[in-house]
Scaffold this motif. Sequence first.
Motif, PDB file in Angstrom:
ATOM      1  N   LEU A   1       0.507   4.053  -5.434  1.00  0.00           N
ATOM      2  CA  LEU A   1       1.064   3.072  -4.575  1.00  0.00           C
ATOM      3  C   LEU A   1       2.299   3.573  -3.840  1.00  0.00           C
ATOM      4  CD1 LEU A   1       0.475  -0.320  -6.268  1.00  0.00           C
ATOM      5  CD2 LEU A   1      -0.829   0.767  -4.663  1.00  0.00           C
ATOM      6  N   THR A   2       2.580   4.577  -4.162  1.00  0.00           N
ATOM      7  CA  THR A   2       4.069   5.110  -3.337  1.00  0.00           C
ATOM      8  C   THR A   2       3.343   5.626  -1.790  1.00  0.00           C
ATOM      9  OG1 THR A   2       3.749   7.599  -4.183  1.00  0.00           O
ATOM     10  CG2 THR A   2       5.189   5.898  -5.084  1.00  0.00           C
ATOM     11  N   ALA A   3       1.965   5.534  -1.882  1.00  0.00           N
ATOM     12  CA  ALA A   3       1.430   5.899  -0.643  1.00  0.00           C
ATOM     13  C   ALA A   3       1.477   4.936   0.253  1.00  0.00           C
ATOM     14  CB  ALA A   3       0.098   6.432  -0.953  1.00  0.00           C
ATOM     15  N   TRP A   4       1.257   3.756  -0.058  1.00  0.00           N
ATOM     16  CA  TRP A   4       1.239   2.290   0.431  1.00  0.00           C
ATOM     17  C   TRP A   4       2.766   2.459   1.185  1.00  0.00           C
ATOM     18  CZ3 TRP A   4       0.408  -2.980  -2.056  1.00  0.00           C
ATOM     19  CH2 TRP A   4       0.258  -4.091  -1.279  1.00  0.00           C
ATOM     20  N   ALA A   5       3.920   2.462   0.172  1.00  0.00           N
ATOM     21  CA  ALA A   5       5.054   2.233   0.664  1.00  0.00           C
ATOM     22  C   ALA A   5       5.250   3.152   1.776  1.00  0.00           C
ATOM     23  CB  ALA A   5       6.153   2.331  -0.475  1.00  0.00           C
ATOM     24  N   ALA A   6       4.958   4.563   1.763  1.00  0.00           N
ATOM     25  CA  ALA A   6       5.182   5.333   2.701  1.00  0.00           C
ATOM     26  C   ALA A   6       4.393   4.921   4.054  1.00  0.00           C
ATOM     27  CB  ALA A   6       4.809   6.871   2.317  1.00  0.00           C
ATOM     28  N   ALA A   7       3.309   4.492   4.047  1.00  0.00           N
ATOM     29  CA  ALA A   7       2.496   4.185   5.164  1.00  0.00           C
ATOM     30  C   ALA A   7       2.945   2.784   5.835  1.00  0.00           C
ATOM     31  CB  ALA A   7       0.743   3.808   4.787  1.00  0.00           C
ATOM     32  N   GLY A   8       3.651   2.083   4.998  1.00  0.00           N
ATOM     33  CA  GLY A   8       4.048   0.785   5.383  1.00  0.00           C
ATOM     34  C   GLY A   8       5.260   0.886   6.486  1.00  0.00           C
ATOM     35  N   LEU A   9       5.995   2.025   6.275  1.00  0.00           N
ATOM     36  CA  LEU A   9       7.100   2.483   6.979  1.00  0.00           C
ATOM     37  C   LEU A   9       6.652   3.292   8.294  1.00  0.00           C
ATOM     38  CD1 LEU A   9       9.843   3.578   4.452  1.00  0.00           C
ATOM     39  CD2 LEU A   9       9.714   1.428   5.901  1.00  0.00           C
TER      40      LEU A   9
ATOM     41  N   THR B   1      13.337  -7.358   6.895  1.00  0.00           N
ATOM     42  CA  THR B   1      12.971  -8.088   5.375  1.00  0.00           C
ATOM     43  C   THR B   1      11.883  -7.747   4.798  1.00  0.00           C
ATOM     44  OG1 THR B   1      14.314 -10.044   6.236  1.00  0.00           O
ATOM     45  CG2 THR B   1      13.456 -10.241   4.167  1.00  0.00           C
ATOM     46  N   PHE B   2      10.534  -7.843   5.736  1.00  0.00           N
ATOM     47  CA  PHE B   2       9.231  -7.781   5.235  1.00  0.00           C
ATOM     48  C   PHE B   2       9.254  -6.215   4.884  1.00  0.00           C
ATOM     49  CE2 PHE B   2       4.916  -5.951   6.301  1.00  0.00           C
ATOM     50  CZ  PHE B   2       4.273  -6.749   5.281  1.00  0.00           C
ATOM     51  N   SER B   3       9.609  -5.141   5.803  1.00  0.00           N
ATOM     52  CA  SER B   3       9.508  -3.836   5.451  1.00  0.00           C
ATOM     53  C   SER B   3      10.379  -3.173   4.077  1.00  0.00           C
ATOM     54  CB  SER B   3      10.304  -3.039   6.573  1.00  0.00           C
ATOM     55  OG  SER B   3       9.617  -3.188   7.727  1.00  0.00           O
ATOM     56  N   LEU B   4      11.129  -3.843   3.792  1.00  0.00           N
ATOM     57  CA  LEU B   4      12.091  -3.783   2.666  1.00  0.00           C
ATOM     58  C   LEU B   4      11.237  -4.069   1.297  1.00  0.00           C
ATOM     59  CD1 LEU B   4      15.928  -4.787   3.492  1.00  0.00           C
ATOM     60  CD2 LEU B   4      15.073  -2.333   2.618  1.00  0.00           C
ATOM     61  N   ALA B   5      10.668  -5.330   1.479  1.00  0.00           N
ATOM     62  CA  ALA B   5       9.782  -5.919   0.345  1.00  0.00           C
ATOM     63  C   ALA B   5       8.666  -5.036   0.269  1.00  0.00           C
ATOM     64  CB  ALA B   5       9.244  -7.333   0.727  1.00  0.00           C
ATOM     65  N   ILE B   6       7.942  -4.389   1.224  1.00  0.00           N
ATOM     66  CA  ILE B   6       6.731  -3.440   1.066  1.00  0.00           C
ATOM     67  C   ILE B   6       7.343  -2.209   0.473  1.00  0.00           C
ATOM     68  CG2 ILE B   6       5.115  -2.070   1.931  1.00  0.00           C
ATOM     69  CD1 ILE B   6       4.462  -5.056   1.800  1.00  0.00           C
ATOM     70  N   LEU B   7       8.774  -1.568   0.962  1.00  0.00           N
ATOM     71  CA  LEU B   7       9.228  -0.382   0.271  1.00  0.00           C
ATOM     72  C   LEU B   7       9.527  -0.303  -0.942  1.00  0.00           C
ATOM     73  CD1 LEU B   7      10.683   2.488   0.541  1.00  0.00           C
ATOM     74  CD2 LEU B   7      12.582   1.429   1.350  1.00  0.00           C
ATOM     75  N   PHE B   8      10.117  -1.444  -1.509  1.00  0.00           N
ATOM     76  CA  PHE B   8      10.385  -1.886  -3.094  1.00  0.00           C
ATOM     77  C   PHE B   8       9.027  -2.121  -3.860  1.00  0.00           C
ATOM     78  CE2 PHE B   8      14.601  -1.817  -1.435  1.00  0.00           C
ATOM     79  CZ  PHE B   8      15.454  -1.306  -2.556  1.00  0.00           C
ATOM     80  N   LEU B   9       8.099  -2.780  -3.112  1.00  0.00           N
ATOM     81  CA  LEU B   9       6.858  -2.814  -3.948  1.00  0.00           C
ATOM     82  C   LEU B   9       6.362  -1.379  -4.307  1.00  0.00           C
ATOM     83  CD1 LEU B   9       3.685  -4.488  -2.495  1.00  0.00           C
ATOM     84  CD2 LEU B   9       3.501  -2.550  -3.447  1.00  0.00           C
ATOM     85  N   GLY B  10       6.263  -0.328  -3.454  1.00  0.00           N
ATOM     86  CA  GLY B  10       5.913   0.833  -4.065  1.00  0.00           C
ATOM     87  C   GLY B  10       6.935   1.513  -4.884  1.00  0.00           C
TER      88      GLY B  10
END
Length: 418
Positions: free
Chosen positions: A356-364, A48-57
């Motif tokens: 910020l797509t860098a954040w989404a990629a890094a979060g995964l 759930t958290f990972s999806l939130a960060i992915l969609f944030l980016g």
Amino acid sequence: MGKTKNRWLIAASAVGIHLSIGSVYAWSVFTKPLANEFDWDLTDISLTFSLAILFLGLSAAFLGHFVEKYGPRKAGILAAVFFGVGMIGSGLAINMESLLLLYFFYGVLGGIGLGVGYIAPVSTLVKWFPDRRGLATGLAIMGFGFAALISSPIMQNLIESVGIANTFFILGTAYFIIMIASSLYLEPPAKGWVPAGFEEKVKNGDAVLNQDLSQLTANEAVKTKRFYYLWIMLFINVTCGIAIISAASPLAQESIGLSPVAAAALVGVLGAFNGLGRIGWASVSDYLGRPNTYTTFFVLQIIAFPLLTVIDNPLLFQIILAIIYTCYGGGFASIPAYIGDLFGTKQLGAIHGYILTAWAAAGLIGPMFASWIREATGSYSQSLMVFTGLFVAALIVSLLIRLDIKKIRATQVKAKAS
């Protein structure tokens, strides 16, 4: 002529939005209660958290142009709607005992609200603070970093007193109200506006008017080398930082023998350094300059990460972790001002969204990579050395971007002379 708004209240409004959406960092408070109530797998809950960060980016990237076209007020309201509906819908998902609905409401809708809400006030703040860009963006993004410290105990108390679903209903309503109220005050300054007395300070040499390297649209910015230099630097800083954050508790237990309770307390304290690093480093960048600040991040971490593998003194170990946390937070807070320096404020929100797509990629990638190395080698030492190598690469990129800036400045001087 309408009355000029107070720029510090604009900053406070930005903090209000970021304090609300930053509660996503307290997601772990829900993990055990959800597992106990529904017998869901911890990995499935964490998704759930990972999806939130992915969609944030993703939403920051795709809706950055919306922010520029319709302004921070409408963008903030859009963020409030998505994040509020996401939180309240999560309560419905709990009542229906549906993990898939939780993914949709919290992960997808909430994540979209996160992304739009994150970038909505930032480009406006940069325009209101031409004299202190780093401080202004650091204030807002500090709110995102500190949000978990504020919301975690509130969430815990609400879960224990009214249950999980009602916690989502209450928080969703509260965040919606705060975000709407904050968004309604957001407004960019008039074109060419500067703070009272600032022009005189510039004339007297007491202040320097920041000269942006260029004024580019988002689509023009992505065609430049310096855009990708920024992306790589943020990606590496966040990848390694998130990996340390996700492993801080077991790392402290393994390296210096802290008990699980003491390690958990340490993680909470370190969260404060994440927030302090955002306002501290961003403010310092106004004086050091953004290139020097990022180079400093990487030099410090090239030294700090290998030290974590050999130090067994508990106090020194925790000090080094605190430094790493400040660099992690500082990287987020300094990037909007760096974007303004390099690409101007014409479409800063949209460019920030792309970055910020860098954040989404890094979060995964970050947490999974650290876990994989840990399982493959039996300790965190090897992953820390790999991250050190990544910081060496980031340091090289931080020097390459300087060469690019110097080359462009030289070209501009030459063009003016001719």
